[in-house]
Design a protein around this motif. Structure first.
Motif, PDB file in Angstrom:
ATOM      1  N   GLU A  58       7.164  18.485 164.930  1.00  0.00           N
ATOM      2  CA  GLU A  58       6.373  19.283 165.864  1.00  0.00           C
ATOM      3  C   GLU A  58       6.342  20.710 165.332  1.00  0.00           C
ATOM      4  N   THR A  59       5.166  21.181 164.966  1.00  0.00           N
ATOM      5  CA  THR A  59       5.061  22.508 164.346  1.00  0.00           C
ATOM      6  C   THR A  59       4.825  23.632 165.353  1.00  0.00           C
ATOM      7  N   ARG A  60       4.643  23.309 166.624  1.00  0.00           N
ATOM      8  CA  ARG A  60       4.390  24.357 167.622  1.00  0.00           C
ATOM      9  C   ARG A  60       5.666  24.959 168.187  1.00  0.00           C
ATOM     10  N   ASN A  61       6.826  24.389 167.868  1.00  0.00           N
ATOM     11  CA  ASN A  61       8.067  24.944 168.401  1.00  0.00           C
ATOM     12  C   ASN A  61       8.970  25.418 167.271  1.00  0.00           C
ATOM     13  N   HIS A  62      10.104  25.926 167.606  1.00  0.00           N
ATOM     14  CA  HIS A  62      11.074  26.432 166.632  1.00  0.00           C
ATOM     15  C   HIS A  62      12.313  25.556 166.673  1.00  0.00           C
ATOM     16  N   ALA A  63      12.126  24.271 166.595  1.00  0.00           N
ATOM     17  CA  ALA A  63      13.214  23.309 166.738  1.00  0.00           C
ATOM     18  C   ALA A  63      14.237  23.433 165.618  1.00  0.00           C
TER      19      ALA A  63
END
Length: 125
Positions: A58-63
């Protein structure tokens, strides 16, 4: 003005190995593994779920792997939770210990999943 949000639908954990996480949560807590979307995996908890992802999925978060920290509620005695964790050779980090939950006082035990996410299982007193 009252709140706009009425509950939690799902949360997402970032793990090293999705199937390892599925096996862990099934063994440790008896959660049901489900598949959704294009082969994504999740763990069902009542009417909510925990979605599992790998780093970069998932590239929309900063996991970050192992950065999760959440509390699950049980109706079972904590002794039963502890016995299940011990039977699965899952070390307990802390507990039982008194804490404060969203609805009041709780008794909690803490442990980590294989990716290092911190899990708290609590029972309201």
């Amino acid at each position: 003005m009252s709140g706009l949000v009425s509950g939690l639908d799902h949360l997402v954990l970032t793990v090293r190995d999705v199937e390892e996480a599925v096996a862990f949560y099934a063994s440790a807590l008896g959660l049901e593994a489900i598949t959704f979307g294009a082969g994504r995996r999740a763990l069902k908890i009542g009417v909510q779920k925990i979605n599992l992802q790998t780093l970069g999925q998932e590239t929309r978060n900063h996991a970050c792997i192992g950065s999760g920290d959440f509390c699950l509620v049980t109706e079972a005695p904590l002794e039963d939770v502890i016995a299940r964790l011990e039977a699965a050779d899952i070390p307990i980090i802390e507990g039982p210990v008194e804490k404060s939950g969203a609805r009041g006082p709780i008794l909690s035990v803490y442990f980590n999943d294989p990716a290092g996410n911190l899990i708290e299982v609590s029972r309201y007193v």
